[in-house]
Scaffold this motif. Structure first.
Motif, mmCIF file in Angstrom:
data_model
loop_
_atom_site.group_PDB
_atom_site.id
_atom_site.type_symbol
_atom_site.label_atom_id
_atom_site.label_comp_id
_atom_site.label_asym_id
_atom_site.label_seq_id
_atom_site.Cartn_x
_atom_site.Cartn_y
_atom_site.Cartn_z
ATOM 1 N N TYR A 112 -11.102 -12.695 29.844
ATOM 2 C CA TYR A 112 -9.736 -12.292 29.555
ATOM 3 C C TYR A 112 -9.291 -12.929 28.243
ATOM 4 O O TYR A 112 -9.961 -13.821 27.699
ATOM 5 N N LYS A 116 -3.949 -15.558 27.611
ATOM 6 C CA LYS A 116 -3.425 -15.015 28.871
ATOM 7 C C LYS A 116 -2.779 -16.101 29.727
ATOM 8 O O LYS A 116 -1.744 -15.883 30.355
ATOM 9 N N GLN A 167 4.538 -6.795 30.916
ATOM 10 C CA GLN A 167 3.482 -5.788 30.974
ATOM 11 C C GLN A 167 2.399 -6.028 29.917
ATOM 12 O O GLN A 167 2.008 -5.114 29.181
ATOM 13 N N ASN A 168 1.960 -7.282 29.838
ATOM 14 C CA ASN A 168 0.876 -7.682 28.943
ATOM 15 C C ASN A 168 1.223 -7.519 27.463
ATOM 16 O O ASN A 168 0.343 -7.442 26.609
ATOM 17 N N ASN A 196 -0.176 -7.923 21.767
ATOM 18 C CA ASN A 196 -0.897 -8.040 23.029
ATOM 19 C C ASN A 196 -0.762 -9.471 23.527
ATOM 20 O O ASN A 196 -1.041 -10.424 22.799
ATOM 21 N N GLU A 198 -2.475 -11.151 25.618
ATOM 22 C CA GLU A 198 -3.725 -11.885 25.834
ATOM 23 C C GLU A 198 -4.391 -12.287 24.531
ATOM 24 O O GLU A 198 -4.983 -13.363 24.432
ATOM 25 N N THR A 447 3.116 -18.944 30.234
ATOM 26 C CA THR A 447 2.719 -17.576 30.572
ATOM 27 C C THR A 447 2.896 -17.297 32.060
ATOM 28 O O THR A 447 3.217 -16.174 32.451
ATOM 29 N N ASN A 451 4.605 -13.844 35.258
ATOM 30 C CA ASN A 451 3.701 -13.100 36.156
ATOM 31 C C ASN A 451 4.467 -12.551 37.347
ATOM 32 O O ASN A 451 5.504 -13.063 37.729
#
Length: 451
Positions: A112, A116, A167-168, A196, A198, A447, A451
């Motif tokens: 990943y 992230k 949403q990432n 992004n 990640e 981060t 979630n």
């Protein structure tokens, strides 16, 4: 900047992406032992550039062929170190050869994005001479300085102020964008950047679309078509799809403080009120009157909302996110829940436990269910050069460690700074201290909080 880490106390991430292990052993002649892959760290997921170690268990004298996605080389080593920058699932396989016989086994591992899981510190930068930047601390305590620049080769906007992950995607707002505080042009990606979450690879940047904003300071996201931005005039709803910016009627007094998001609603401080904004609406849903100046609005782990207010006495209250009723309120007579001069909440919470420092070096803990408040530590006594707190403390939602950004002084001494973490389950031990990585830090962001 000089880069040195005083101590590592960061936890090893346990929230890993799910992937299936696929072990298989090819048939071998009777009397011949097979081979087994042992995942030494027992992790089936790993961040980009991090290492997983695999060990082959096979008969003595075996030689091995290790492959990743079908590609590899022959070696006599039973240990294989896997490192990759390619996202997604990978197949690790080993074939053991002994006495002219072969056996194989394989396992799956998911890679990943590097960013992230971990902690971001967003830096304003010097408003007249440089752009904002992003510092990242991995769960293992490894620091990546100027993370956004390293991912893109371009800079954040001037005076970066706030970020939000949805949403990432990571949304980063700056106060001045492509111009500095005195109007000079800067080479950067501008006011609102979407990347992004990640990899930090830029996906979009918005400047002209937001030209009517006056010193934007905060951003919160309900979905891809409802990005809420706060500026000197109030709250706006920005739709990146249609590139339309709409002022939310009634929001003109929205405060320069982080907004909370819960159950598809925005909760924003506004003087003595807390504004509520829902998606696709151009007027406020509700304005809750707290009867005192609001210094912080934070999402609770049960979806309700913590609100801190200053006054005589100061209070920490819990508000029902559904009907905005008061669940409970506690008086705070020790310490201060003030947000100070900064733009981050005066309180931070993990479960039923809240921390505050009044934007100073003295940290207090409040257990809401018990109504108890206790002094924990004066960071100045245990961290060198921790003289000025730049924006408020934040507690990690998983580890419970409290993060604090400090600088030695203004002038050139802002370059002497600390990101300090405290483990108050261990007598206020400084569990980690990262020296000289910040540049007027606008806030600390975990981060796991998104979630």
């Amino acid at each position: 900047m000089k880069k040195s880490v005083f101590a590592f106390g960061a936890f090893v991430a346990v929230a890993l992406v799910s992937c299936s292990k696929k072990d298989s052993t090819e048939p071998m002649p009777v009397g011949t032992a097979g081979v087994e892959i042992i995942n030494v760290l027992s992790q089936n997921g790993v961040a980009q550039e991090d290492t997983l170690i695999f060990k082959a268990k096979a008969p003595q004298g075996s030689t091995f062929t290790w492959t990743v996605n079908g590609k590899g080389t022959t070696t006599t080593d039973s240990i294989f170190k896997f490192v990759s920058t390619d996202l997604g699932e990978h197949t690790i396989a080993v074939t053991a050869s002994t006495n002219n016989q072969k056996a194989s086994s394989q396992a799956s591992v998911a890679v990943y994005g590097k960013y992230k899981y971990g902690t971001f510190v967003l830096n304003e930068g010097n408003m007249t001479t440089e752009n904002g930047s992003l510092t990242f601390i991995s769960p293992k305590g490894v620091v990546t300085d100027s993370a956004y620049f390293k991912a893109n080769g371009t800079q954040l906007g001037n005076v970066a102020q706030d970020l939000y992950i949805n949403q990432n995607k990571i949304y980063i707002i700056s106060q001045n964008g492509k111009k500095n505080a005195v109007g000079a042009s800067f080479n950067n990606d501008g006011l609102l950047i979407v990347a992004n979450a990640e990899t930090l690879k830029k996906e979009a940047a918005y400047n002209d679309e937001l030209a009517t904003l006056s010193w934007p300071t905060h951003v919160a996201v309900l979905n891809e078509e409802n990005v809420i931005i706060r500026d000197n005039n109030g709250l706006y709803r920005f739709n990146p799809t249609t590139k339309t910016l709409t002022f939310i009627k009634g929001s003109r007094s929205a405060a320069k403080l982080t907004m909370a998001v819960s159950n598809n609603k925005i909760f924003a401080a506004a003087g003595s009120k807390v504004f509520v904004v829902e998606p696709n609406k151009d007027t406020l849903t509700y304005a809750l009157d707290m009867k005192a100046s609001v210094s912080g609005v934070v999402k609770a782990n049960d979806g309700n909302i913590w609100v801190s207010t200053t006054g005589a006495p100061s209070k920490i209250s819990k508000i029902n996110y559904r009907d905005y009723s008061l669940i409970k309120s506690n008086d705070i007579i020790t310490g201060s829940v003030s947000a100070g001069f900064g733009a981050t909440p005066g309180i931070t919470a993990k479960g039923d436990t809240l921390y505050f420092s009044g934007a100073g070096t003295k940290i207090y803990r409040h257990v809401f269910s018990m109504g108890s408040t206790e002094f924990m530590v004066d960071a100045k006594t245990v961290v060198e050069n921790a003289n000025i707190v730049y924006n408020n403390i934040a507690v990690h939602p998983v580890t419970g460690e409290v993060y604090l950004n400090t600088i030695k002084a203004y002038g050139r001494d802002y370059l002497i700074n600390n990101i300090s973490t405290f483990n108050f389950n261990n007598k206020a031990v400084v569990s980690a201290n990262y020296k000289n990585y910040t540049n007027f830090p606008a806030g600390i962001f975990f981060t796991e909080s998104y979630n």
